[in-house]
Structure formats: structure tokens, C-alpha cells
Scaffold this active site. Structure first.
Site, PDB file in Angstrom:
ATOM      1  N   CYS A 114       0.840  -1.506   0.148  1.00  0.00           N
ATOM      2  CA  CYS A 114      -0.163   0.169  -0.341  1.00  0.00           C
ATOM      3  C   CYS A 114       0.655   1.221   0.027  1.00  0.00           C
ATOM      4  O   CYS A 114       0.689   2.520  -1.064  1.00  0.00           O
ATOM      5  CB  CYS A 114      -0.882   0.351   1.105  1.00  0.00           C
ATOM      6  N   GLN A 135       1.981   5.249   9.141  1.00  0.00           N
ATOM      7  CA  GLN A 135       0.795   4.517   8.309  1.00  0.00           C
ATOM      8  C   GLN A 135      -0.376   4.001   9.640  1.00  0.00           C
ATOM      9  O   GLN A 135       0.053   3.749  10.348  1.00  0.00           O
ATOM     10  CB  GLN A 135       1.443   3.418   8.524  1.00  0.00           C
ATOM     11  N   ARG A 150       4.061   3.158  12.763  1.00  0.00           N
ATOM     12  CA  ARG A 150       2.147   3.482  12.876  1.00  0.00           C
ATOM     13  C   ARG A 150       1.992   4.636  13.340  1.00  0.00           C
ATOM     14  O   ARG A 150       2.592   4.666  14.465  1.00  0.00           O
ATOM     15  CB  ARG A 150       1.980   1.648  13.165  1.00  0.00           C
ATOM     16  N   HIS A 208      -2.600   6.123   4.633  1.00  0.00           N
ATOM     17  CA  HIS A 208      -0.463   6.992   4.880  1.00  0.00           C
ATOM     18  C   HIS A 208      -0.127   7.935   4.480  1.00  0.00           C
ATOM     19  O   HIS A 208      -1.311   8.431   3.138  1.00  0.00           O
ATOM     20  CB  HIS A 208      -0.182   4.866   4.285  1.00  0.00           C
TER      21      HIS A 208
HETATM   22  N1  HSE Z   1       1.562  -2.972   4.843  1.00  0.00           N
HETATM   23  C1  HSE Z   1       1.276  -2.589   5.268  1.00  0.00           C
HETATM   24  C2  HSE Z   1       1.111  -2.094   6.320  1.00  0.00           C
HETATM   25  C3  HSE Z   1      -0.288  -3.111   4.935  1.00  0.00           C
HETATM   26  O1  HSE Z   1       1.245  -2.321   7.643  1.00  0.00           O
HETATM   27  O2  HSE Z   1       0.756  -0.599   6.836  1.00  0.00           O
HETATM   28  C4  HSE Z   1      -0.318  -1.717   3.594  1.00  0.00           C
HETATM   29  O3  HSE Z   1      -0.284  -3.113   2.160  1.00  0.00           O
END
Ligand code: HSE
Length: 366
Positions: A134, A161, A263, A270
């Protein structure tokens, strides 16, 4: 009529994809059969060619489809893909999971960026098409025009993200964390801001704080680690940036894209803070034109406080197909360094939309 077998339509990516297909009238002209790993024989969602769910582990039933579209996850792909191909099935496998992304016979799909490559591979007999990570897809939707212009040396991307990228259970836990802090705050009526800050921090650190799924407090915090470790101190999410961007663009080597993936407690979007090193001094208006030439969904946001807070945040971009780019300015490191900030919905362009559009490409080609 193209016969599609849809697996994993109930999860976050699958249900967003289903909604988008309904919105765009994609069910016209295709025959969709819904499959299930947990409830074969149950009721299929509206729009399917059959009222009953088929068994997602029934290889013969899958082999009866021209296209298998899977949003079921990597475990399912690992379990079924090889067995299905071993029967001699040469239909199209279209997948959201990362399992098949690096296979030599697979093409990553993001048609506003690599539509020519997709059609070339299709004509050349490619039968396996996979949605990219993503963050990578959103980055290329944002700055693909600049890369295509041939002006980019490298990109440092620091990501912010959304929790939806980590799955539905973690999103639900973030909601519990937010509620926990909200309840703690509500008990502090009359407290000073320092007392509130201290009490909420204590609550985050307390054993009773819900962290089973996410592994740490995320509400009112940030986690600078996504996915597992790979070599050189990188995480797999960070490693994917250059590798998958290169594969999307059909390059022979990874692109020079790297950074720290974090995160945050955003829900669907994102965001990425970029430092782009250009290979020569290009006036900002030309950079802007190149960005806008990338695709029909990229939108520039003026580099002002009002426009940024109104238009360049996860809260305002969620549930839209626009990939916004703002905070565009020359950085103080030198004339070849440009800063930018981009936000896009990770369930739309980051996951469901490239697959939906690939399905349309297959329908047109059939
Ligand atoms: N790997 C991504 C995430 C998810 O952890 O946000 C979208 O591919």
C-alpha cells in the site's frame, strides 16, 4: 462472459473492493462467484452469479473460473495457488497479498502508473497479477510523474501509516485504546494539563491498557516499526519501498527509496514525508507540473497552513480516491532537494482500487 471467483470479500480490503465494484457498476458483464474458506454453502453477497458461497478450498471449483481474485491473505495464496496451477489451470490469479509479488512470472498492478507494462505483460501471456504494498502504491501515485520525468535520484520517505494496514483486529484494538484513554480523561475533570498528561501516560503504561493485538500503546503515540526485521536494520516494510517500486515500473533493479516506516493512530490513510533528491536543479513549477502529469488522481495542496490543515490530513483524505501532495518546497540542503508530504487512502489506491481496475483490464482484454 468472464467468470470470476472472489475469495476474501469479507475482510477490509475485500469489502472495500466489493463496494467499489458496486459503485462503478462492475458487476455488469462479468459473472462473479463468491468463495469462502469458513462458510461454504452460506449465503453469497448480493450481485453474485450464485446465491450460495462456494468452497474456497475446492480446487476444481476454482479451476472453473477464468479469474481468481483473492483478498484472503498470504496463507490462503500459499495453500491454494500452487495446487491450482498444478492442475494445468491457466486462468488469471489476481491477488492482494504479498506472497507472489517477487515471482518472475508475476506483474504488480497499479495501472495509472504502469498500465503500459501491465498490457504488455498481459499480451505476453502473464497470468499472475498482484497488488503492490500500500505505501509503495500510494508513493508512486503521488510522485510517479516526477519519476517518469527522469528527474529523481533518490527518495527518503518517512511514513505515518494507518492502523487499518495492520488488519481489522488491530484497528478494533486501537478503538479500545482510544476509549480507555477517553474514559481516563473523563475522570480527570478539573485537573491541570500537566496532571492530565501524566495520568494518560500512566494509563498507557498500565498493565490494563489493551495491547494484545498491536503489542504496544498506539493511541496518542507512534510505533517506529512495521513488519519483521530484514537485513541491515531495515524492516520488511522499508525494504519493500525500493524493491516493489522497481517492480511496478519494470526496472531491472530496486529504486533508491528508503526511510523509516511508522505506525500512527490514523485509521485509513497512509501519509509519507518525503525528501526527494533531484538529479538537477528544476524549478518548483516544473516539479509541480510533472507531479500533476502522473495520473488523474494526484492533487496538489497549496503550501499554506490553512490549505494543509484543511486538505492534507488522513482525516480529510480518508474514503476518497485523491492522492494529495503538499508541503512542496525546496529544502535548505540545496537546490536539488525537494520536500513534500503525501496522503492517500491505503484501502483504496493502496489495496482495492488497483485490483478493481485490473479486473476491468481483464474484462476488456477477454
Ligand atoms: N503493510 C501495510 C501496513 C499494509 O502495514 O500498513 C498495506 O499493504
Amino acid at each position: 462472459m468472464l467468470k470470476i471467483g472472489f475469495v476474501g470479500w469479507r475482510g477490509m480490503v475485500g469489502s472495500v473492493l466489493l463496494d467499489r465494484m458496486r459503485d462503478e457498476g462492475d458487476f455488469a458483464g462479468i459473472e462473479v462467484h463468491f468463495f469462502s474458506t469458513s462458510n461454504p454453502g452460506g449465503a453469497a453477497p448480493e450481485g453474485g452469479a450464485n446465491a450460495r458461497l462456494r468452497d474456497a478450498r475446492d480446487i476444481r471449483s476454482l479451476a472453473g473460473c477464468d479469474v481468481v481474485l483473492s483478498c484472503q491473505g498470504g496463507g490462503y495464496t500459499t495453500e491454494v495457488f500452487g495446487e491450482l496451477r498444478a492442475t494445468g489451470w491457466d486462468g488469471y490469479w489476481l491477488d492482494a497479498a504479498s506472497t507472489l509479488r517477487l515471482r518472475g512470472d508475476a506483474t504488480l498492478v497499479l495501472d495509472p502508473v504502469n498500465g503500459d507494462l501491465i498490457r504488455e505483460r498481459l499480451a505476453g501471456g502473464c497470468r499472475t497479477f498482484v497488488g503492490a504494498n500500500c505505501t509503495v502504491s500510494l508513493l508512486l501515485m503521488a510522485i510517479g510523474g516526477l519519476i517518469r520525468a527522469g528527474w529523481v535520484d533518490w527518495v527518503s520517505t518517512m511514513t505515518y501509516q494507518a492502523i487499518s494496514g495492520a488488519g481489522a483486529r488491530r484497528l478494533a484494538e486501537l478503538a479500545r485504546q482510544v476509549r480507555h484513554l477517553g474514559e481516563c480523561g473523563a475522570r480527570l475533570r478539573g485537573a491541570s494539563s500537566v496532571e492530565i498528561g501524566a495520568a494518560l501516560t500512566d494509563a498507557q503504561r498500565d498493565e490494563s491498557f489493551p495491547t494484545e493485538e498491536i503489542g504496544a500503546p498506539l493511541a496518542c503515540s507512534v510505533l517506529p516499526w512495521i513488519d519483521r526485521a530484514v537485513e541491515n536494520g531495515q524492516t520488511r516494510e522499508e525494504w519493500k519501498a525500493g524493491v516493489e517500486a522497481g517492480r511496478i515500473l519494470g526496472a531491472s533493479a530496486p529504486l533508491k527509496i528508503d526511510g523509516i516506516c511508522c505506525r500512527i493512530d490514523a485509521l485509513r490513510c497512509h501519509a509519507q514525508a518525503l525528501c526527494i533528491r533531484l538529479n538537477r536543479d528544476i524549478p518548483l513549477p516544473e516539479v509541480e507540473s510533472a507531479l500533476l502529469s502522473g495520473n488523474d488522481w494526484v492533487r496538489l495542496v497549496e503550501n499554506t497552513q490553512a490549505a494543509t490543515l484543511r486538505e492534507l490530513t488522513p482525516a480529510m483524505v480518508a474514503n476518497t480516491l485523491e492522492v494529495r501532495v503538499g508541503r512542496l518546497r525546496r529544502l535548505s540542503m540545496g537546490r536539488r532537494y525537494v520536500g513534500a508530504f503525501t496522503v492517500g487512502d491505503q484501502l483504496l489506491w493502496g489495496a482495492a482500487e488497483p485490483l478493481r481496475r485490473m479486473l476491468s483490464i481483464l474484462r476488456e482484454a477477454a
